[in-house]
Design a protein around this motif. Structure first.
Motif, short mmCIF file in Angstrom:
data_model
loop_
_atom_site.label_atom_id
_atom_site.label_comp_id
_atom_site.label_asym_id
_atom_site.label_seq_id
_atom_site.Cartn_x
_atom_site.Cartn_y
_atom_site.Cartn_z
N LEU A 1 0.82 -1.20 0.00
CA LEU A 1 0.00 0.00 0.00
C LEU A 1 0.86 1.26 0.00
O LEU A 1 0.52 2.26 -0.63
N THR B 1 -4.35 8.06 -3.36
CA THR B 1 -5.11 6.83 -3.58
C THR B 1 -5.49 6.15 -2.27
O THR B 1 -6.58 5.61 -2.13
N LEU B 2 -4.58 6.20 -1.30
CA LEU B 2 -4.81 5.47 -0.05
C LEU B 2 -5.81 6.16 0.87
O LEU B 2 -6.66 5.52 1.46
N ARG C 1 -12.27 7.44 2.60
CA ARG C 1 -12.25 6.73 1.31
C ARG C 1 -10.86 6.16 1.14
O ARG C 1 -9.86 6.88 1.21
N GLY C 2 -10.76 4.88 0.97
CA GLY C 2 -9.45 4.28 0.82
C GLY C 2 -9.50 2.77 0.90
O GLY C 2 -10.57 2.16 0.78
N TRP C 3 -8.35 2.17 1.15
CA TRP C 3 -8.25 0.72 1.23
C TRP C 3 -8.62 0.24 2.64
O TRP C 3 -8.25 0.84 3.63
N ARG C 4 -9.37 -0.85 2.65
CA ARG C 4 -9.67 -1.50 3.91
C ARG C 4 -8.69 -2.64 4.14
O ARG C 4 -7.98 -3.05 3.22
N ARG D 1 -8.59 -5.65 1.93
CA ARG D 1 -8.13 -5.42 0.56
C ARG D 1 -9.24 -4.98 -0.38
O ARG D 1 -9.18 -5.18 -1.60
N TYR E 1 -11.27 -1.71 -1.79
CA TYR E 1 -11.14 -0.25 -1.89
C TYR E 1 -12.54 0.38 -1.90
O TYR E 1 -13.45 -0.11 -2.56
N CYS F 1 -14.20 3.11 4.06
CA CYS F 1 -13.64 2.41 5.23
C CYS F 1 -13.88 3.28 6.45
O CYS F 1 -14.17 4.47 6.35
N CYS G 1 -10.18 1.27 8.02
CA CYS G 1 -9.22 1.72 7.02
C CYS G 1 -7.87 1.06 7.29
O CYS G 1 -7.56 0.69 8.44
#
Length: 264
Positions: free
Chosen positions: A8, A18-19, A39-42, A45, A47, A50, A63
């Motif tokens: 990541l 992005t993250l 808003r991002g990656w959980r 995995r 997106y 979160c 997140c």
């Protein structure tokens, strides 16, 4: 998990923004808060949306940076205050001590321990300094550990600081007790659980419970012939009470700690 974190981070260098995540959103919320999201990656995995609330650990939708951005902080408390005086004079009452919270728990940190403790007590003088120890008929008892905290002069002005008396110990055989003793589980009254029928217990008579003139403690049963049923009551829980019979008077108590008490 470490491999995922490194991947990541590499992604963030290639495509800034992005993250996102909790740190960038500046969010860390207690409990379950549907509005505490980013808003991002959980961590699973995925997106998208979160969360940065405390409950996300249970629901699995945190997140990716929740653990780093919102570290768990335990409750931190200060020192206990001195014990207060008895809430009333000349009858069984309670004393209290408290400790402050120096840091509230956050993000799932350990909760605060008890902030207040209460224990039984008994003052032998009125607000005007008049002795009232003669008014107690049953034996009021508490754990022998309390004897380390009380002071003769502060509790009973009838005793001179120059007076030295070693006191005495009464041994009793318990005959009966209420079920309320066994159910007591507060920290400073847990000693009541060890009261049992048919056991020999030791009760120490020391100032200020000892009358400054008669040099005796109220309810000591010293005049009993050994067949007379005497009454006792635990300080701190008036429903914990019972009966016992005198065994003997000795100079010093020698019972196990769980069966050692003091007149109060």
């Amino acid at each position: 998990m470490r491999t995922l974190w490194m991947a990541l981070c590499a992604l963030a260098r290639l495509w800034p923004g992005t993250l996102a995540g909790c740190a960038e959103a500046g969010r860390c919320c207690p409990g379950r808060d549907a509005a505490c999201f980013a808003r991002g990656w959980r961590l699973d995995r995925v997106y998208g949306t979160c969360f940065c609330d405390q409950a996300c650990r249970l629901t699995g939708d945190c997140c990716f940076d929740y653990a780093r951005a919102c570290p768990a902080r335990p409750c931190i408390v200060g020192e206990w205050s001195p014990w207060s005086g008895c809430a009333d004079q000349c009858k069984p009452a309670a004393r209290v001590r408290r400790r402050p919270v120096q840091q509230e728990p956050r993000n799932g940190g350990a909760p605060c321990p008890p902030l207040e403790e209460r224990a039984g007590c008994l003052d032998y003088s009125t607000a005007r300094g008049q002795d009232c120890g003669h008014s107690f008929v049953p034996a009021f008892i508490t754990t022998s550990a309390f004897n380390k905290e009380r002071t003769r002069h502060a509790t009973s002005p009838q005793w001179s600081t120059d007076t030295e008396d070693t006191g005495y110990c009464m041994e009793f055989k318990t005959e009966s007790l209420t079920h309320h003793c066994a159910t007591e589980n507060r920290p400073l009254t847990r000693w009541m659980q060890y009261l049992r029928e048919g056991y020999t217990v030791c009760v120490d008579c020391q100032p200020p419970a000892m009358n400054s003139e008669s040099l005796r403690c109220s309810g000591d049963g010293l005049d009993s012939d050994g067949n007379q049923t005497l009454h006792w009551q635990a300080i701190g829980n008036p429903r914990c009470q019972g009966t016992w019979k005198k065994v003997r008077r000795v100079d010093q108590c020698s019972c196990p700690a769980v069966h050692s008490f003091i007149f109060i």
